[in-house]
Design an enzyme around this catalytic site. Sequence first.
Site, PDB file in Angstrom:
ATOM      1  N   ILE A   8      -1.505  -4.003   3.333  1.00 30.94           N
ATOM      2  CA  ILE A   8      -0.098  -3.747   3.665  1.00 30.94           C
ATOM      3  C   ILE A   8       0.010  -3.238   5.102  1.00 30.94           C
ATOM      4  CG2 ILE A   8       1.954  -2.387   3.048  1.00 30.94           C
ATOM      5  CD1 ILE A   8       0.820  -2.419   0.125  1.00 30.94           C
ATOM      6  N   CYS A  11       5.535   4.466   1.912  1.00 33.34           N
ATOM      7  CA  CYS A  11       5.703   3.469   0.843  1.00 33.34           C
ATOM      8  C   CYS A  11       4.366   3.280   0.141  1.00 33.34           C
ATOM      9  CB  CYS A  11       6.180   2.139   1.420  1.00 33.34           C
ATOM     10  SG  CYS A  11       7.852   2.202   2.051  1.00 33.34           S
ATOM     11  N   ARG A  46       1.902   6.197  -1.680  1.00 34.68           N
ATOM     12  CA  ARG A  46       1.867   6.988  -2.898  1.00 34.68           C
ATOM     13  C   ARG A  46       2.408   8.385  -2.664  1.00 34.68           C
ATOM     14  NH1 ARG A  46       2.015   3.328  -5.308  1.00 34.68           N
ATOM     15  NH2 ARG A  46       0.759   2.516  -7.014  1.00 34.68           N
ATOM     16  N   GLU A  56       7.145  11.034 -10.425  1.00 35.54           N
ATOM     17  CA  GLU A  56       8.098   9.931 -10.624  1.00 35.54           C
ATOM     18  C   GLU A  56       8.421   9.820 -12.098  1.00 35.54           C
ATOM     19  OE1 GLU A  56       6.773   6.319  -8.730  1.00 35.54           O
ATOM     20  OE2 GLU A  56       6.473   7.321  -6.823  1.00 35.54           O
ATOM     21  N   HIS A  73      10.827   3.877  -5.666  1.00 34.51           N
ATOM     22  CA  HIS A  73       9.588   3.086  -5.791  1.00 34.51           C
ATOM     23  C   HIS A  73       9.914   1.581  -5.871  1.00 34.51           C
ATOM     24  CE1 HIS A  73       5.149   3.453  -7.191  1.00 34.51           C
ATOM     25  NE2 HIS A  73       5.329   2.303  -6.564  1.00 34.51           N
ATOM     26  N   LEU A  74      10.544   1.101  -4.800  1.00 34.48           N
ATOM     27  CA  LEU A  74      10.996  -0.295  -4.779  1.00 34.48           C
ATOM     28  C   LEU A  74      10.089  -1.207  -3.955  1.00 34.48           C
ATOM     29  CD1 LEU A  74      14.877   0.090  -4.299  1.00 34.48           C
ATOM     30  CD2 LEU A  74      13.604  -0.402  -6.393  1.00 34.48           C
TER      31      LEU A  74
HETATM   32  N1  LIG Z   1       5.597   1.332  -2.873  1.00 35.21           N
HETATM   33  C1  LIG Z   1       5.113   0.352  -3.582  1.00 35.21           C
HETATM   34  O1  LIG Z   1       5.785  -0.192  -4.444  1.00 35.21           O
HETATM   35  C2  LIG Z   1       3.737  -0.135  -3.331  1.00 35.21           C
HETATM   36  C3  LIG Z   1       2.753   0.734  -2.953  1.00 35.21           C
HETATM   37  N2  LIG Z   1       1.489   0.283  -2.745  1.00 35.21           N
HETATM   38  C4  LIG Z   1       0.477   1.256  -2.301  1.00 35.21           C
HETATM   39  O2  LIG Z   1       0.209   1.025  -0.934  1.00 35.21           O
HETATM   40  C5  LIG Z   1      -1.100   1.514  -0.631  1.00 35.21           C
HETATM   41  C6  LIG Z   1      -1.853   0.519   0.233  1.00 35.21           C
HETATM   42  O3  LIG Z   1      -2.033  -0.690  -0.464  1.00 35.21           O
HETATM   43  P1  LIG Z   1      -2.910  -1.899   0.149  1.00 35.21           P
HETATM   44  O4  LIG Z   1      -2.637  -2.036   1.589  1.00 35.21           O
HETATM   45  O5  LIG Z   1      -2.709  -3.055  -0.733  1.00 35.21           O
HETATM   46  O6  LIG Z   1      -4.359  -1.307  -0.059  1.00 35.21           O
HETATM   47  P2  LIG Z   1      -5.684  -1.663   0.747  1.00 35.21           P
HETATM   48  O7  LIG Z   1      -6.809  -1.207  -0.105  1.00 35.21           O
HETATM   49  O8  LIG Z   1      -5.656  -3.059   1.230  1.00 35.21           O
HETATM   50  O9  LIG Z   1      -5.590  -0.697   2.017  1.00 35.21           O
HETATM   51  C7  LIG Z   1      -5.822   0.679   1.973  1.00 35.21           C
HETATM   52  C8  LIG Z   1      -6.490   1.061   3.280  1.00 35.21           C
HETATM   53  O10 LIG Z   1      -6.609   2.475   3.309  1.00 35.21           O
HETATM   54  C9  LIG Z   1      -7.856   2.802   3.894  1.00 35.21           C
HETATM   55  N3  LIG Z   1      -8.250   4.134   3.471  1.00 35.21           N
HETATM   56  C10 LIG Z   1      -8.772   4.540   2.290  1.00 35.21           C
HETATM   57  N4  LIG Z   1      -8.978   5.865   2.291  1.00 35.21           N
HETATM   58  C11 LIG Z   1      -8.583   6.303   3.508  1.00 35.21           C
HETATM   59  C12 LIG Z   1      -8.551   7.581   4.112  1.00 35.21           C
HETATM   60  N5  LIG Z   1      -8.973   8.664   3.447  1.00 35.21           N
HETATM   61  N6  LIG Z   1      -8.067   7.676   5.368  1.00 35.21           N
HETATM   62  C13 LIG Z   1      -7.630   6.572   6.025  1.00 35.21           C
HETATM   63  N7  LIG Z   1      -7.657   5.319   5.513  1.00 35.21           N
HETATM   64  C14 LIG Z   1      -8.125   5.203   4.263  1.00 35.21           C
HETATM   65  C15 LIG Z   1      -8.788   1.731   3.403  1.00 35.21           C
HETATM   66  O11 LIG Z   1      -9.898   1.579   4.270  1.00 35.21           O
HETATM   67  C16 LIG Z   1      -7.894   0.486   3.430  1.00 35.21           C
HETATM   68  O12 LIG Z   1      -8.026  -0.208   4.639  1.00 35.21           O
HETATM   69  C17 LIG Z   1      -1.731   1.826  -1.972  1.00 35.21           C
HETATM   70  O13 LIG Z   1      -1.627   3.214  -2.207  1.00 35.21           O
HETATM   71  C18 LIG Z   1      -0.857   1.100  -2.964  1.00 35.21           C
HETATM   72  O14 LIG Z   1      -0.899   1.673  -4.224  1.00 35.21           O
HETATM   73  C19 LIG Z   1       1.161  -1.023  -2.886  1.00 35.21           C
HETATM   74  C20 LIG Z   1       2.103  -1.944  -3.258  1.00 35.21           C
HETATM   75  C21 LIG Z   1       3.474  -1.560  -3.530  1.00 35.21           C
HETATM   76  O1  LIG Z   2       1.452  -2.026  -6.598  1.00 40.48           O
HETATM   77  C1  LIG Z   2       1.616  -0.813  -6.369  1.00 40.48           C
HETATM   78  O2  LIG Z   2       0.712  -0.041  -6.017  1.00 40.48           O
HETATM   79  C2  LIG Z   2       2.947  -0.251  -6.542  1.00 40.48           C
HETATM   80  O3  LIG Z   2       3.134   0.887  -6.223  1.00 40.48           O
HETATM   81  C3  LIG Z   2       4.004  -1.051  -7.159  1.00 40.48           C
HETATM   82  O4  LIG Z   2       4.463  -0.321  -8.268  1.00 40.48           O
HETATM   83  P1  LIG Z   2       5.376  -0.997  -9.395  1.00 40.48           P
HETATM   84  O5  LIG Z   2       4.572  -2.087 -10.008  1.00 40.48           O
HETATM   85  O6  LIG Z   2       6.592  -1.546  -8.688  1.00 40.48           O
HETATM   86  O7  LIG Z   2       5.689   0.080 -10.360  1.00 40.48           O
END
Ligand SMILES: NC(=O)C1=CN([C@@H]2O[C@H](COP(=O)(O)OP(=O)(O)OC[C@H]3O[C@@H](n4cnc5c(N)ncnc54)[C@H](O)[C@@H]3O)[C@@H](O)[C@H]2O)C=CC1
Ligand SMILES: O=C(O)C(=O)COP(=O)(O)O
Length: 527
Positions: free
Chosen positions: A150, A228, A230, A259, A279-280
């Site tokens: 992301i 966006c 956690r 949440e 949480h959208l």
């Molecule tokens: N708001 C929402 O609805 C959504 C939230 N998310 C959340 O977004 C976050 C990122 O997701 P992705 O990019 O798919 O994950 P990803 O695993 O591709 O990226 C996470 C990055 O964080 C880095 N990382 C891990 N620990 C770290 C630390 N202590 N300090 C600095 N960098 C560190 C990793 O090296 C990695 O590059 C996750 O927490 C996921 O749950 C994901 C999808 C939707």
């Molecule tokens: O994929 C993630 O990490 C999200 O935070 C998305 O959460 P949700 O499936 O929309 O409840």
Amino acid sequence: MPKVLVSDPIDQVGIDILSQVATVDVKTTLSPEELIQILPEYDAIMIRSGTKLTKEAIEAGKNLKIIGRAGVGVDNVDVPTATRMGIVVVNSPEGNTIAAAEHTIAMMMSLSRFIPAANQSLKGGKWDRKSFTGVEVYKKTLGILGLGKIGSHVATVAKALGMRILAYDPYLTAERAEKLGAHLVELEIVLREADYITLHLPKTKETHHLINADRLAIMKDGVRIINCARGGIIDEVAIADAIKSGKVGGIALDVFENEPLEAESGLRELGANVILTPHLGASTEEAQTNVAVDVAEQIRDVLLGLPARSAVNIPGLRPDVWQKLKPYLQLAEMLGNLVGQLAGGRVDTLNVKLQGEIANSESQPIVVAALKGLLTPALRERVNFVNASIEAKERGIHVTETRDPSVEDYSGSIHLTAHGSQGQQSVTGALLGKSEIRITSINDFPINVAPTHYMLLTLHRDMPGIIGRLGSLLGNFNVNIASMQVGRRMVRGEAVMVLNIDDPLPSGLLDEVVHIQGVTDAFVVKL
Ligand SMILES: NC(=O)C1=CN([C@@H]2O[C@H](COP(=O)(O)OP(=O)(O)OC[C@H]3O[C@@H](n4cnc5c(N)ncnc54)[C@H](O)[C@@H]3O)[C@@H](O)[C@H]2O)C=CC1
Ligand SMILES: O=C(O)C(=O)COP(=O)(O)O
């Protein structure tokens, strides 16, 4: 038919896929107690972020084979407990990347131009332009914490908006960051220099309250922060104070420590420079279709006995890789079981050597299969591909891996050596054709044996009469010999004999086998 519980709102396309192989119950309003009560009925559960799969809940799910998280973050699942119980946990690592990144950009633009507050004001009957003079993001510095999937997409879009990108991600190479047009720097530099800071990290022990009062203090005055990722990565009390004091110019939060956000949360009271969404991040039609298909297909596959492609607690395998490795996994499992039985007592070290054409393959699944085989006599159906490594580790079994592509006796072969309380044993196996399994050496004595359910192995001196004596002894006890093979390295030297027998060896007979003149040791093996 297996049963699948869907306990959060999932796109219908996912339910349709699950229904091909299972009875699907959609129950999206369960309390934690109700969940624990009904979970024992289910073979699989599909969730989003709403359902909390605690240790207690997972332990209640006695029949669970798979937990499917239709999204990225698995911080709402007690993965160690699932692993220990042999339950595979899968997610959709990429299905909602774009949705979450676009929500982040929308939050950044909304913060810059007060869009939510201006909208509310206008709908409230006002025509107020003065209060909503914004700022441009062009030429501003965006600090990205966590430059993963992301974070990378956010970087690409922000770059196109004319922003300078600083990133902090200790697990990423500077080259990868430069490719995205971002400069990889220390956390403190991001915090000191950024006009906007956006978080894209997983929630872990290390990232808990990463943004706290001390770190807020070193940021630029008026910094705008977006989360966006956690809840809990930002200390909500500290950030609310920093907004009130004017240190922070704006915050946009999609995720919260608790949440749903409590009705009485102080965050709800803050002004136009605080934007909150429930949480959208992943809530787009496209992302919901992606994650539902991705995870439902994996649940379906696992229920059909196929591997998952993005498991978080075992190595995920693409279907084409799995097709190629499958016979080798069966081979490794059989060899692990065999060498474990030959080793008898406690095994301290297992060496897995991949030879010939598989020397360059992904080794982890093969190692896991060998460990599963090794532990099967002790743990029976309790051990599987998910928990084999953890069970081995807990038993103090040290695993080493070697590769030798130059071995060409067979196209590909696996050699296992077990060291334990009763010495060292080794076995080799290979495939005949594409999938017929053969044991090709025992303690380096060459043989060529198709493994069967019951086998008797002897270590003996190669001398006349010994085979006859063993044959008549088994005959006297009515044990039928299906086939027999002798392996030796030199005439009248040490040798190994493998008998495939149709029946289990009657108790006491093994002692008599060992007493045959010339036999130095004997083992009964049940595969
Ligand atoms: N708001 C929402 O609805 C959504 C939230 N998310 C959340 O977004 C976050 C990122 O997701 P992705 O990019 O798919 O994950 P990803 O695993 O591709 O990226 C996470 C990055 O964080 C880095 N990382 C891990 N620990 C770290 C630390 N202590 N300090 C600095 N960098 C560190 C990793 O090296 C990695 O590059 C996750 O927490 C996921 O749950 C994901 C999808 C939707
Ligand atoms: O994929 C993630 O990490 C999200 O935070 C998305 O959460 P949700 O499936 O929309 O409840």
